[in-house]
Design a protein around this motif. Structure first.
Motif, PDB file in Angstrom:
ATOM      1  N   ASP A 137       0.966  -1.149   0.069  1.00 38.86           N
ATOM      2  CA  ASP A 137       0.163  -0.134   0.118  1.00 38.86           C
ATOM      3  C   ASP A 137       0.904   1.212   0.083  1.00 38.86           C
ATOM      4  O   ASP A 137       2.087   1.464   0.442  1.00 38.86           O
ATOM      5  CB  ASP A 137      -1.298   0.039   1.161  1.00 38.86           C
ATOM      6  N   THR A 138       0.355   2.359  -0.592  1.00 38.06           N
ATOM      7  CA  THR A 138       1.169   3.391  -0.772  1.00 38.06           C
ATOM      8  C   THR A 138       0.424   4.665  -0.385  1.00 38.06           C
ATOM      9  O   THR A 138      -0.791   4.682  -0.191  1.00 38.06           O
ATOM     10  CB  THR A 138       1.250   3.577  -2.346  1.00 38.06           C
ATOM     11  N   TYR A 139       1.424   5.814  -0.211  1.00 36.34           N
ATOM     12  CA  TYR A 139       0.604   7.011   0.373  1.00 36.34           C
ATOM     13  C   TYR A 139       1.556   8.373  -0.371  1.00 36.34           C
ATOM     14  O   TYR A 139       2.661   8.086  -0.353  1.00 36.34           O
ATOM     15  CB  TYR A 139       0.788   7.096   1.810  1.00 36.34           C
ATOM     16  N   TYR A 140       1.045   9.277  -0.638  1.00 32.47           N
ATOM     17  CA  TYR A 140       1.640  10.478  -1.600  1.00 32.47           C
ATOM     18  C   TYR A 140       1.465  11.705  -0.849  1.00 32.47           C
ATOM     19  O   TYR A 140       0.346  12.011  -0.347  1.00 32.47           O
ATOM     20  CB  TYR A 140       1.188  10.400  -2.671  1.00 32.47           C
ATOM     21  N   ALA A 141       2.507  12.536  -0.725  1.00 28.22           N
ATOM     22  CA  ALA A 141       1.994  14.041  -0.520  1.00 28.22           C
ATOM     23  C   ALA A 141       1.066  14.548  -1.728  1.00 28.22           C
ATOM     24  O   ALA A 141       1.229  14.187  -2.729  1.00 28.22           O
ATOM     25  CB  ALA A 141       3.631  14.816  -0.354  1.00 28.22           C
ATOM     26  N   ASP A 142       0.522  15.453  -1.174  1.00 26.35           N
ATOM     27  CA  ASP A 142      -0.504  16.268  -2.159  1.00 26.35           C
ATOM     28  C   ASP A 142       0.427  16.791  -3.341  1.00 26.35           C
ATOM     29  O   ASP A 142      -0.607  16.777  -4.491  1.00 26.35           O
ATOM     30  CB  ASP A 142      -1.408  17.198  -1.325  1.00 26.35           C
ATOM     31  N   SER A 143       1.312  17.276  -3.241  1.00 26.31           N
ATOM     32  CA  SER A 143       1.875  17.814  -4.163  1.00 26.31           C
ATOM     33  C   SER A 143       2.353  17.065  -5.219  1.00 26.31           C
ATOM     34  O   SER A 143       2.836  17.529  -6.539  1.00 26.31           O
ATOM     35  CB  SER A 143       3.429  18.603  -3.783  1.00 26.31           C
ATOM     36  N   VAL A 144       2.719  15.775  -5.143  1.00 24.91           N
ATOM     37  CA  VAL A 144       2.921  14.836  -6.208  1.00 24.91           C
ATOM     38  C   VAL A 144       2.005  13.809  -6.483  1.00 24.91           C
ATOM     39  O   VAL A 144       1.993  13.176  -7.392  1.00 24.91           O
ATOM     40  CB  VAL A 144       4.266  14.031  -5.763  1.00 24.91           C
ATOM     41  N   LYS A 145       0.676  13.960  -5.784  1.00 25.63           N
ATOM     42  CA  LYS A 145      -0.319  12.833  -6.001  1.00 25.63           C
ATOM     43  C   LYS A 145      -0.629  12.846  -7.434  1.00 25.63           C
ATOM     44  O   LYS A 145      -1.001  14.199  -8.116  1.00 25.63           O
ATOM     45  CB  LYS A 145      -1.438  12.934  -5.064  1.00 25.63           C
ATOM     46  N   GLY A 146      -1.000  11.756  -8.230  1.00 22.55           N
ATOM     47  CA  GLY A 146      -1.164  11.865  -9.596  1.00 22.55           C
ATOM     48  C   GLY A 146      -0.368  11.726 -10.570  1.00 22.55           C
ATOM     49  O   GLY A 146      -0.624  11.746 -11.854  1.00 22.55           O
ATOM     50  N   ARG A 147       1.115  12.524 -10.126  1.00 20.99           N
ATOM     51  CA  ARG A 147       2.188  12.463 -10.945  1.00 20.99           C
ATOM     52  C   ARG A 147       3.265  11.612 -10.715  1.00 20.99           C
ATOM     53  O   ARG A 147       4.051  10.890 -11.730  1.00 20.99           O
ATOM     54  CB  ARG A 147       2.755  13.868 -11.014  1.00 20.99           C
ATOM     55  N   PHE A 148       3.390  11.246  -9.586  1.00 22.43           N
ATOM     56  CA  PHE A 148       4.281  10.314  -9.105  1.00 22.43           C
ATOM     57  C   PHE A 148       3.716   9.000  -8.650  1.00 22.43           C
ATOM     58  O   PHE A 148       2.554   8.734  -8.201  1.00 22.43           O
ATOM     59  CB  PHE A 148       5.179  10.819  -8.110  1.00 22.43           C
ATOM     60  N   ILE A 149       4.664   7.771  -8.919  1.00 24.80           N
ATOM     61  CA  ILE A 149       4.137   6.482  -8.370  1.00 24.80           C
ATOM     62  C   ILE A 149       5.139   5.867  -7.874  1.00 24.80           C
ATOM     63  O   ILE A 149       6.352   5.681  -8.391  1.00 24.80           O
ATOM     64  CB  ILE A 149       3.813   5.691  -9.716  1.00 24.80           C
ATOM     65  N   ILE A 150       5.001   5.426  -6.643  1.00 27.62           N
ATOM     66  CA  ILE A 150       6.086   4.587  -5.860  1.00 27.62           C
ATOM     67  C   ILE A 150       5.924   3.051  -5.928  1.00 27.62           C
ATOM     68  O   ILE A 150       4.464   2.653  -6.014  1.00 27.62           O
ATOM     69  CB  ILE A 150       6.094   4.983  -4.295  1.00 27.62           C
ATOM     70  N   SER A 151       6.729   2.362  -6.141  1.00 30.33           N
ATOM     71  CA  SER A 151       6.612   0.679  -6.449  1.00 30.33           C
ATOM     72  C   SER A 151       7.706  -0.101  -5.777  1.00 30.33           C
ATOM     73  O   SER A 151       8.730   0.654  -5.784  1.00 30.33           O
ATOM     74  CB  SER A 151       6.279   0.360  -7.829  1.00 30.33           C
ATOM     75  N   ARG A 152       7.592  -1.310  -5.767  1.00 27.82           N
ATOM     76  CA  ARG A 152       8.899  -2.076  -5.169  1.00 27.82           C
ATOM     77  C   ARG A 152       8.753  -3.309  -6.064  1.00 27.82           C
ATOM     78  O   ARG A 152       7.827  -3.705  -6.252  1.00 27.82           O
ATOM     79  CB  ARG A 152       8.890  -2.067  -3.554  1.00 27.82           C
ATOM     80  N   ASN A 153       9.951  -3.904  -6.137  1.00 30.42           N
ATOM     81  CA  ASN A 153      10.170  -5.127  -6.699  1.00 30.42           C
ATOM     82  C   ASN A 153      10.958  -6.044  -5.796  1.00 30.42           C
ATOM     83  O   ASN A 153      12.275  -5.885  -5.556  1.00 30.42           O
ATOM     84  CB  ASN A 153      10.902  -4.954  -7.953  1.00 30.42           C
ATOM     85  N   SER A 154      10.200  -7.057  -5.223  1.00 28.55           N
ATOM     86  CA  SER A 154      10.833  -7.789  -3.875  1.00 28.55           C
ATOM     87  C   SER A 154      12.107  -8.576  -4.456  1.00 28.55           C
ATOM     88  O   SER A 154      13.016  -8.705  -3.827  1.00 28.55           O
ATOM     89  CB  SER A 154       9.662  -8.495  -3.418  1.00 28.55           C
ATOM     90  N   ALA A 155      11.805  -9.145  -5.456  1.00 29.29           N
ATOM     91  CA  ALA A 155      12.931  -9.820  -6.259  1.00 29.29           C
ATOM     92  C   ALA A 155      14.025  -9.181  -6.447  1.00 29.29           C
ATOM     93  O   ALA A 155      15.300  -9.741  -6.241  1.00 29.29           O
ATOM     94  CB  ALA A 155      12.402 -10.452  -7.584  1.00 29.29           C
ATOM     95  N   ARG A 156      14.144  -8.030  -6.787  1.00 24.94           N
ATOM     96  CA  ARG A 156      15.215  -7.112  -7.040  1.00 24.94           C
ATOM     97  C   ARG A 156      15.559  -6.343  -5.640  1.00 24.94           C
ATOM     98  O   ARG A 156      16.340  -5.525  -5.905  1.00 24.94           O
ATOM     99  CB  ARG A 156      15.087  -6.244  -8.135  1.00 24.94           C
ATOM    100  N   SER A 157      14.895  -6.436  -4.850  1.00 24.34           N
ATOM    101  CA  SER A 157      15.065  -5.583  -3.410  1.00 24.34           C
ATOM    102  C   SER A 157      15.123  -4.207  -3.888  1.00 24.34           C
ATOM    103  O   SER A 157      16.072  -3.306  -3.416  1.00 24.34           O
ATOM    104  CB  SER A 157      16.244  -6.030  -2.678  1.00 24.34           C
ATOM    105  N   THR A 158      14.291  -3.800  -4.688  1.00 26.25           N
ATOM    106  CA  THR A 158      14.509  -2.123  -5.107  1.00 26.25           C
ATOM    107  C   THR A 158      13.240  -1.527  -5.104  1.00 26.25           C
ATOM    108  O   THR A 158      12.077  -2.129  -5.548  1.00 26.25           O
ATOM    109  CB  THR A 158      15.054  -2.165  -6.686  1.00 26.25           C
TER     110      THR A 158
END
Length: 121
Positions: A56-77
């Motif tokens: 689950d993710t959470y964003y600052a209002d200033s970047v919401k809709g423009r930035f996306i955070i994600s993770r790749n567990s296999a790559r630990s990134t």
């Protein structure tokens, strides 16, 4: 735990960049991963966070809709896909990890060295 951020650069307004944060030594997948940024003369500012296990993710209002955070567990990134960049997004971007869902830098225990993002108008 070590965090290595990369992917910053110079981009024109409206452009896109993807930041990466490679994680090593983190054996407990209950942590929260976050991106912060700091512009010259300003305080460090929360950008986005993700819980490593749940996703689950959470964003600052200033970047919401423009930035996306994600993770790749296999790559630990962890990634920060940034689009619709604005000159006010110019800052040094840091990834960090901690045990709680928070927006406060002081609650994050480990920090990477950061990567510079510069958006020209």
């Amino acid at each position: 735990v070590q965090l290595q951020a990369s992917g910053g650069g110079l981009v024109q307004a409206g452009g896109s960049l993807m930041l990466s944060c490679a994680v090593s030594g983190l054996t407990v997948r209950s942590n929260v991963m976050a991106w912060f940024r700091q512009a010259p003369g300003k305080d460090r500012e929360f950008v986005a966070r993700i819980r490593w296990r749940e996703g689950d993710t959470y964003y600052a209002d200033s970047v919401k809709g423009r930035f996306i955070i994600s993770r790749n567990s296999a790559r630990s990134t962890v990634y920060l896909q940034m689009s619709g960049l604005k000159p006010e997004d110019t800052a040094h971007y840091y990834c960090a990890t901690g045990p709680v869902r928070a927006n406060t830098p002081e609650l994050f225990e480990v920090w990477g060295q950061g990567t510079q993002v510069t958006v020209s108008s």
